[in-house]
Write a protein that holds these residues in place. Structure first.
Motif, PDB file in Angstrom:
ATOM      1  N   ALA A  56       5.516 109.376 -19.935  1.00 50.92           N
ATOM      2  CA  ALA A  56       6.086 108.763 -18.733  1.00 50.92           C
ATOM      3  C   ALA A  56       5.127 108.926 -17.552  1.00 50.92           C
ATOM      4  CB  ALA A  56       7.442 109.386 -18.413  1.00 50.92           C
ATOM      5  N   ARG A  57       4.533 110.083 -17.442  1.00 47.06           N
ATOM      6  CA  ARG A  57       3.572 110.324 -16.365  1.00 47.06           C
ATOM      7  C   ARG A  57       2.320 109.447 -16.537  1.00 47.06           C
ATOM      8  NH1 ARG A  57       2.651 115.375 -13.041  1.00 47.06           N
ATOM      9  NH2 ARG A  57       4.756 115.754 -13.768  1.00 47.06           N
ATOM     10  N   LEU A  58       1.897 109.270 -17.770  1.00 46.59           N
ATOM     11  CA  LEU A  58       0.739 108.418 -18.054  1.00 46.59           C
ATOM     12  C   LEU A  58       1.029 106.968 -17.651  1.00 46.59           C
ATOM     13  CD1 LEU A  58      -2.092 108.088 -19.262  1.00 46.59           C
ATOM     14  CD2 LEU A  58      -0.996 107.800 -21.499  1.00 46.59           C
ATOM     15  N   MET A  59       2.247 106.490 -17.908  1.00 47.06           N
ATOM     16  CA  MET A  59       2.610 105.132 -17.500  1.00 47.06           C
ATOM     17  C   MET A  59       2.527 104.988 -15.981  1.00 47.06           C
ATOM     18  SD  MET A  59       5.722 104.149 -20.121  1.00 47.06           S
ATOM     19  CE  MET A  59       6.248 102.845 -19.037  1.00 47.06           C
ATOM     20  N   LEU A  60       2.959 106.005 -15.254  1.00 46.61           N
ATOM     21  CA  LEU A  60       2.862 105.973 -13.789  1.00 46.61           C
ATOM     22  C   LEU A  60       1.400 105.926 -13.346  1.00 46.61           C
ATOM     23  CD1 LEU A  60       5.624 108.580 -12.860  1.00 46.61           C
ATOM     24  CD2 LEU A  60       5.731 106.096 -12.566  1.00 46.61           C
ATOM     25  N   ALA A  61       0.569 106.681 -14.024  1.00 46.49           N
ATOM     26  CA  ALA A  61      -0.854 106.683 -13.683  1.00 46.49           C
ATOM     27  C   ALA A  61      -1.472 105.314 -13.943  1.00 46.49           C
ATOM     28  CB  ALA A  61      -1.576 107.769 -14.494  1.00 46.49           C
ATOM     29  N   ARG A  62      -1.107 104.681 -15.053  1.00 48.16           N
ATOM     30  CA  ARG A  62      -1.625 103.343 -15.352  1.00 48.16           C
ATOM     31  C   ARG A  62      -1.165 102.334 -14.299  1.00 48.16           C
ATOM     32  NH1 ARG A  62      -4.295 102.837 -20.018  1.00 48.16           N
ATOM     33  NH2 ARG A  62      -3.929 104.310 -21.695  1.00 48.16           N
ATOM     34  N   ASP A  63       0.075 102.460 -13.857  1.00 49.47           N
ATOM     35  CA  ASP A  63       0.571 101.580 -12.790  1.00 49.47           C
ATOM     36  C   ASP A  63      -0.221 101.788 -11.504  1.00 49.47           C
ATOM     37  OD1 ASP A  63       2.456 100.456 -14.439  1.00 49.47           O
ATOM     38  OD2 ASP A  63       4.118 101.682 -13.693  1.00 49.47           O
ATOM     39  N   LEU A  64      -0.571 103.027 -11.227  1.00 50.30           N
ATOM     40  CA  LEU A  64      -1.335 103.343 -10.025  1.00 50.30           C
ATOM     41  C   LEU A  64      -2.730 102.713 -10.084  1.00 50.30           C
ATOM     42  CD1 LEU A  64      -1.493 104.902  -7.351  1.00 50.30           C
ATOM     43  CD2 LEU A  64      -2.340 106.844  -8.660  1.00 50.30           C
ATOM     44  N   VAL A  65      -3.367 102.748 -11.239  1.00 51.23           N
ATOM     45  CA  VAL A  65      -4.697 102.158 -11.401  1.00 51.23           C
ATOM     46  C   VAL A  65      -4.619 100.646 -11.200  1.00 51.23           C
ATOM     47  CG1 VAL A  65      -6.532 101.690 -13.073  1.00 51.23           C
ATOM     48  CG2 VAL A  65      -5.618 103.991 -12.841  1.00 51.23           C
ATOM     49  N   GLY A  66      -3.560 100.029 -11.664  1.00 46.97           N
ATOM     50  CA  GLY A  66      -3.375  98.597 -11.448  1.00 46.97           C
ATOM     51  C   GLY A  66      -4.241  97.748 -12.359  1.00 46.97           C
ATOM     52  N   ARG A  67      -4.533  96.542 -11.867  1.00 50.20           N
ATOM     53  CA  ARG A  67      -5.307  95.583 -12.664  1.00 50.20           C
ATOM     54  C   ARG A  67      -6.684  96.138 -12.991  1.00 50.20           C
ATOM     55  NH1 ARG A  67      -4.319  89.485 -11.787  1.00 50.20           N
ATOM     56  NH2 ARG A  67      -6.026  89.610 -13.239  1.00 50.20           N
ATOM     57  N   THR A  68      -7.130  95.836 -14.181  1.00 49.63           N
ATOM     58  CA  THR A  68      -8.431  96.345 -14.605  1.00 49.63           C
ATOM     59  C   THR A  68      -9.414  95.230 -14.943  1.00 49.63           C
ATOM     60  OG1 THR A  68      -7.619  96.510 -16.868  1.00 49.63           O
ATOM     61  CG2 THR A  68      -7.432  98.479 -15.501  1.00 49.63           C
ATOM     62  N   ASP A  69      -9.034  94.021 -14.686  1.00 47.17           N
ATOM     63  CA  ASP A  69      -9.885  92.878 -14.983  1.00 47.17           C
ATOM     64  C   ASP A  69     -10.800  92.606 -13.793  1.00 47.17           C
ATOM     65  OD1 ASP A  69     -10.999  90.508 -15.796  1.00 47.17           O
ATOM     66  OD2 ASP A  69      -9.140  89.359 -15.708  1.00 47.17           O
ATOM     67  N   PRO A  70     -12.120  92.581 -13.988  1.00 44.29           N
ATOM     68  CA  PRO A  70     -13.025  92.343 -12.861  1.00 44.29           C
ATOM     69  C   PRO A  70     -13.098  90.873 -12.438  1.00 44.29           C
ATOM     70  CG  PRO A  70     -14.300  92.570 -14.847  1.00 44.29           C
ATOM     71  CD  PRO A  70     -12.854  92.850 -15.224  1.00 44.29           C
ATOM     72  N   MET A  71     -12.593  89.973 -13.266  1.00 46.14           N
ATOM     73  CA  MET A  71     -12.741  88.554 -12.992  1.00 46.14           C
ATOM     74  C   MET A  71     -12.132  88.105 -11.652  1.00 46.14           C
ATOM     75  SD  MET A  71     -14.324  86.126 -14.103  1.00 46.14           S
ATOM     76  CE  MET A  71     -14.466  84.381 -14.026  1.00 46.14           C
ATOM     77  N   PRO A  72     -10.963  88.585 -11.235  1.00 47.02           N
ATOM     78  CA  PRO A  72     -10.424  88.127  -9.951  1.00 47.02           C
ATOM     79  C   PRO A  72     -11.334  88.424  -8.755  1.00 47.02           C
ATOM     80  CG  PRO A  72      -8.696  89.182 -11.201  1.00 47.02           C
ATOM     81  CD  PRO A  72      -9.998  89.411 -11.948  1.00 47.02           C
ATOM     82  N   ARG A  73     -12.132  89.462  -8.822  1.00 50.18           N
ATOM     83  CA  ARG A  73     -13.037  89.796  -7.714  1.00 50.18           C
ATOM     84  C   ARG A  73     -14.352  89.020  -7.765  1.00 50.18           C
ATOM     85  NH1 ARG A  73     -11.819  95.242  -5.252  1.00 50.18           N
ATOM     86  NH2 ARG A  73     -13.853  94.965  -4.311  1.00 50.18           N
ATOM     87  N   PHE A  74     -14.729  88.544  -8.953  1.00 55.89           N
ATOM     88  CA  PHE A  74     -16.021  87.899  -9.102  1.00 55.89           C
ATOM     89  C   PHE A  74     -16.155  86.602  -8.294  1.00 55.89           C
ATOM     90  CE2 PHE A  74     -19.178  85.357 -11.545  1.00 55.89           C
ATOM     91  CZ  PHE A  74     -20.271  86.141 -11.230  1.00 55.89           C
TER      92      PHE A  74
END
Length: 75
Positions: A38-56
């Motif tokens: 459960a804590r790991l899921m919260l951490a993943r939510d905190l990291v958010g999107r991991t795809d670099p394409m939207p910034r490119f």
């Protein structure tokens, strides 16, 4: 471009960290796993999107960032 690469490297490091945690949690006894998952899921939510394409698309190459000056402007 350097900022975009640094951003991707930071995201990749976070993902690798979370993946390692996931592997370590999977090896724990069931009774210890649930709260950590459960804590790991919260951490993943905190990291958010991991795809670099939207910034490119927002990145500007040097030719667009610094358009060439016309010599006639100096006269």
């Amino acid at each position: 471009m350097d900022a975009l690469i640094r951003h991707w490297a930071e995201i990749k490091a976070r993902l690798e960290f979370l993946e390692r945690l996931e592997q370590d949690i999977a090896r724990l006894p069931e009774s210890e796993r649930s709260p950590l998952e459960a804590r790991l899921m919260l951490a993943r939510d905190l990291v958010g999107r991991t795809d670099p394409m939207p910034r490119f698309p927002a990145w500007l190459p040097p030719a667009e960032r610094y358009p060439p000056r016309s010599f006639e402007e100096d006269e």
